[in-house]
Design a protein around this motif. Structure first.
Motif, PDB file in Angstrom:
ATOM      1  N   THR A   1      60.256  33.771  51.122  1.00 50.03           N
ATOM      2  CA  THR A   1      59.996  32.922  49.964  1.00 50.03           C
ATOM      3  C   THR A   1      58.512  32.612  49.907  1.00 50.03           C
ATOM      4  OG1 THR A   1      60.464  30.941  51.269  1.00 50.03           O
ATOM      5  CG2 THR A   1      62.291  31.858  49.972  1.00 50.03           C
ATOM      6  N   GLY A   2      58.066  32.153  48.752  1.00 52.53           N
ATOM      7  CA  GLY A   2      56.668  31.791  48.591  1.00 52.53           C
ATOM      8  C   GLY A   2      56.386  31.442  47.142  1.00 52.53           C
ATOM      9  N   LYS A   3      55.092  31.470  46.804  1.00 51.43           N
ATOM     10  CA  LYS A   3      54.705  31.246  45.413  1.00 51.43           C
ATOM     11  C   LYS A   3      53.608  32.222  45.044  1.00 51.43           C
ATOM     12  CE  LYS A   3      51.105  27.737  45.888  1.00 51.43           C
ATOM     13  NZ  LYS A   3      50.646  26.398  45.500  1.00 51.43           N
ATOM     14  N   ASP A   4      53.525  32.503  43.753  1.00 52.71           N
ATOM     15  CA  ASP A   4      52.436  33.296  43.200  1.00 52.71           C
ATOM     16  C   ASP A   4      51.640  32.417  42.258  1.00 52.71           C
ATOM     17  OD1 ASP A   4      53.130  35.595  44.539  1.00 52.71           O
ATOM     18  OD2 ASP A   4      53.535  36.785  42.751  1.00 52.71           O
ATOM     19  N   ILE A   5      50.344  32.664  42.230  1.00 49.70           N
ATOM     20  CA  ILE A   5      49.413  31.992  41.331  1.00 49.70           C
ATOM     21  C   ILE A   5      48.739  33.096  40.531  1.00 49.70           C
ATOM     22  CG2 ILE A   5      47.351  30.542  41.172  1.00 49.70           C
ATOM     23  CD1 ILE A   5      48.118  29.588  44.100  1.00 49.70           C
ATOM     24  N   ALA A   6      48.679  32.940  39.215  1.00 50.29           N
ATOM     25  CA  ALA A   6      48.105  33.990  38.364  1.00 50.29           C
ATOM     26  C   ALA A   6      47.201  33.404  37.291  1.00 50.29           C
ATOM     27  CB  ALA A   6      49.229  34.793  37.708  1.00 50.29           C
ATOM     28  N   LYS A   7      46.266  34.248  36.836  1.00 52.46           N
ATOM     29  CA  LYS A   7      45.427  33.944  35.685  1.00 52.46           C
ATOM     30  C   LYS A   7      45.499  35.128  34.731  1.00 52.46           C
ATOM     31  CE  LYS A   7      41.966  31.308  38.273  1.00 52.46           C
ATOM     32  NZ  LYS A   7      40.550  31.257  38.671  1.00 52.46           N
ATOM     33  N   LEU A   8      45.416  34.835  33.446  1.00 51.08           N
ATOM     34  CA  LEU A   8      45.449  35.859  32.406  1.00 51.08           C
ATOM     35  C   LEU A   8      44.134  35.877  31.641  1.00 51.08           C
ATOM     36  CD1 LEU A   8      48.975  34.981  30.943  1.00 51.08           C
ATOM     37  CD2 LEU A   8      48.430  36.769  32.601  1.00 51.08           C
ATOM     38  N   ASN A   9      43.771  37.050  31.116  1.00 50.87           N
ATOM     39  CA  ASN A   9      42.604  37.099  30.246  1.00 50.87           C
ATOM     40  C   ASN A   9      43.045  36.794  28.807  1.00 50.87           C
ATOM     41  OD1 ASN A   9      43.701  39.470  29.154  1.00 50.87           O
ATOM     42  ND2 ASN A   9      42.071  40.805  29.915  1.00 50.87           N
ATOM     43  N   ASN A  10      42.123  36.875  27.868  1.00 47.86           N
ATOM     44  CA  ASN A  10      42.423  36.530  26.467  1.00 47.86           C
ATOM     45  C   ASN A  10      43.465  37.447  25.833  1.00 47.86           C
ATOM     46  OD1 ASN A  10      40.658  34.402  26.535  1.00 47.86           O
ATOM     47  ND2 ASN A  10      38.939  35.595  25.740  1.00 47.86           N
ATOM     48  N   GLU A  11      43.614  38.669  26.361  1.00 45.55           N
ATOM     49  CA  GLU A  11      44.613  39.603  25.840  1.00 45.55           C
ATOM     50  C   GLU A  11      45.963  39.459  26.545  1.00 45.55           C
ATOM     51  OE1 GLU A  11      41.392  41.078  26.795  1.00 45.55           O
ATOM     52  OE2 GLU A  11      40.821  40.464  24.767  1.00 45.55           O
ATOM     53  N   GLY A  12      46.061  38.537  27.488  1.00 48.75           N
ATOM     54  CA  GLY A  12      47.317  38.329  28.202  1.00 48.75           C
ATOM     55  C   GLY A  12      47.518  39.210  29.416  1.00 48.75           C
ATOM     56  N   LYS A  13      46.481  39.979  29.786  1.00 48.02           N
ATOM     57  CA  LYS A  13      46.577  40.808  30.985  1.00 48.02           C
ATOM     58  C   LYS A  13      46.266  39.958  32.210  1.00 48.02           C
ATOM     59  CE  LYS A  13      46.071  45.460  29.421  1.00 48.02           C
ATOM     60  NZ  LYS A  13      45.826  46.740  30.046  1.00 48.02           N
ATOM     61  N   ILE A  14      46.866  40.336  33.334  1.00 52.66           N
ATOM     62  CA  ILE A  14      46.676  39.604  34.586  1.00 52.66           C
ATOM     63  C   ILE A  14      45.312  39.982  35.164  1.00 52.66           C
ATOM     64  CG2 ILE A  14      47.573  39.175  36.903  1.00 52.66           C
ATOM     65  CD1 ILE A  14      50.366  40.106  35.753  1.00 52.66           C
ATOM     66  N   ILE A  15      44.460  38.966  35.356  1.00 52.47           N
ATOM     67  CA  ILE A  15      43.136  39.197  35.951  1.00 52.47           C
ATOM     68  C   ILE A  15      43.085  38.709  37.391  1.00 52.47           C
ATOM     69  CG2 ILE A  15      41.897  39.179  33.773  1.00 52.47           C
ATOM     70  CD1 ILE A  15      41.054  36.291  34.375  1.00 52.47           C
ATOM     71  N   TYR A  16      44.065  37.876  37.778  1.00 56.81           N
ATOM     72  CA  TYR A  16      44.086  37.307  39.122  1.00 56.81           C
ATOM     73  C   TYR A  16      45.538  37.069  39.514  1.00 56.81           C
ATOM     74  CZ  TYR A  16      43.291  33.944  42.920  1.00 56.81           C
ATOM     75  OH  TYR A  16      43.283  33.299  44.122  1.00 56.81           O
ATOM     76  N   LEU A  17      45.896  37.499  40.726  1.00 55.23           N
ATOM     77  CA  LEU A  17      47.243  37.270  41.248  1.00 55.23           C
ATOM     78  C   LEU A  17      47.132  36.950  42.733  1.00 55.23           C
ATOM     79  CD1 LEU A  17      50.304  37.331  40.662  1.00 55.23           C
ATOM     80  CD2 LEU A  17      50.268  39.712  41.439  1.00 55.23           C
ATOM     81  N   GLU A  18      47.607  35.776  43.099  1.00 50.37           N
ATOM     82  CA  GLU A  18      47.577  35.361  44.502  1.00 50.37           C
ATOM     83  C   GLU A  18      49.001  35.166  44.999  1.00 50.37           C
ATOM     84  OE1 GLU A  18      45.709  31.905  47.423  1.00 50.37           O
ATOM     85  OE2 GLU A  18      45.136  31.985  45.315  1.00 50.37           O
ATOM     86  N   ASN A  19      49.306  35.837  46.094  1.00 59.52           N
ATOM     87  CA  ASN A  19      50.615  35.733  46.721  1.00 59.52           C
ATOM     88  C   ASN A  19      50.493  34.824  47.932  1.00 59.52           C
ATOM     89  OD1 ASN A  19      52.686  36.622  48.803  1.00 59.52           O
ATOM     90  ND2 ASN A  19      53.418  37.652  46.956  1.00 59.52           N
ATOM     91  N   VAL A  20      51.283  33.747  47.944  1.00 59.42           N
ATOM     92  CA  VAL A  20      51.228  32.767  49.029  1.00 59.42           C
ATOM     93  C   VAL A  20      52.615  32.697  49.668  1.00 59.42           C
ATOM     94  CG1 VAL A  20      50.642  30.398  49.659  1.00 59.42           C
ATOM     95  CG2 VAL A  20      49.540  31.456  47.666  1.00 59.42           C
ATOM     96  N   PRO A  21      52.883  33.550  50.668  1.00 60.79           N
ATOM     97  CA  PRO A  21      54.201  33.531  51.297  1.00 60.79           C
ATOM     98  C   PRO A  21      54.357  32.304  52.185  1.00 60.79           C
ATOM     99  CG  PRO A  21      52.785  35.089  52.428  1.00 60.79           C
ATOM    100  CD  PRO A  21      52.006  34.567  51.242  1.00 60.79           C
ATOM    101  N   ASP A  22      55.594  31.813  52.272  1.00 66.97           N
ATOM    102  CA  ASP A  22      55.858  30.702  53.181  1.00 66.97           C
ATOM    103  C   ASP A  22      55.681  31.133  54.633  1.00 66.97           C
ATOM    104  OD1 ASP A  22      56.388  29.073  51.006  1.00 66.97           O
ATOM    105  OD2 ASP A  22      58.560  29.388  51.110  1.00 66.97           O
ATOM    106  N   ASN A  23      55.996  32.389  54.937  1.00 68.44           N
ATOM    107  CA  ASN A  23      55.781  32.955  56.267  1.00 68.44           C
ATOM    108  C   ASN A  23      54.515  33.803  56.197  1.00 68.44           C
ATOM    109  OD1 ASN A  23      55.699  34.495  58.581  1.00 68.44           O
ATOM    110  ND2 ASN A  23      57.759  35.309  58.398  1.00 68.44           N
ATOM    111  N   THR A  24      53.445  33.337  56.782  1.00 69.39           N
ATOM    112  CA  THR A  24      52.149  34.013  56.660  1.00 69.39           C
ATOM    113  C   THR A  24      52.085  35.346  57.397  1.00 69.39           C
ATOM    114  OG1 THR A  24      51.275  32.731  58.507  1.00 69.39           O
ATOM    115  CG2 THR A  24      50.900  31.860  56.271  1.00 69.39           C
TER     116      THR A  24
END
Length: 128
Positions: free
Chosen positions: A96-119
């Motif tokens: 399990t974990g969480k993802d953090i994302a950012k999108l550009n003006n066209e809706g494309k993913i410019i940033y994706l961070e995967n933060v697993p609970d088990n490192t």
């Protein structure tokens, strides 16, 4: 946000479908950044290499996610996720974990961070 909502399904489908892999890669900008356990990588080329390694190490994988929500006072979106998988050697696992994302003006993913609970989860991918 449509690209974020398609991300996990395309990720799972891309293990066996080249078309899904192409659609998944198209969700991102060429200069995207992704972070695995605090280790930042840049560019769609490194993303593709990561995906190759994930599927070489896993014979099956399936994600579930709670739904992307914009975080207060930021340009980021977050979701909790769970994954079950089977390694190439036949061992099953969950995470399990969480993802953090950012999108550009066209809706494309410019940033994706995967933060697993088990490192320990992504330690095998650090040498990208």
């Amino acid at each position: 946000m449509e690209n974020l909502n398609r991300y996990f399904d395309l990720f799972d489908q891309s293990r066996t479908s080249q078309k899904a892999m192409e659609e998944l890669n198209h969700l991102f900008t060429e200069d995207m950044e992704f972070v695995l356990n605090g280790d930042k990588k840049s560019g769609i080329g490194n993303w593709k290499l990561f995906m190759e390694r994930v599927f070489a190490a896993n014979s099956d994988i399936k994600h579930m996610f709670e739904g992307w929500k914009k975080t207060a006072d930021t340009d980021q979106y977050e979701t909790r996720w769970a994954v079950c998988g089977k390694t190439a050697s036949g061992k099953v696992y969950t995470q399990t974990g969480k993802d953090i994302a950012k999108l550009n003006n066209e809706g494309k993913i410019i940033y994706l961070e995967n933060v697993p609970d088990n490192t320990e989860l992504f330690q095998t991918y650090k040498e990208l």
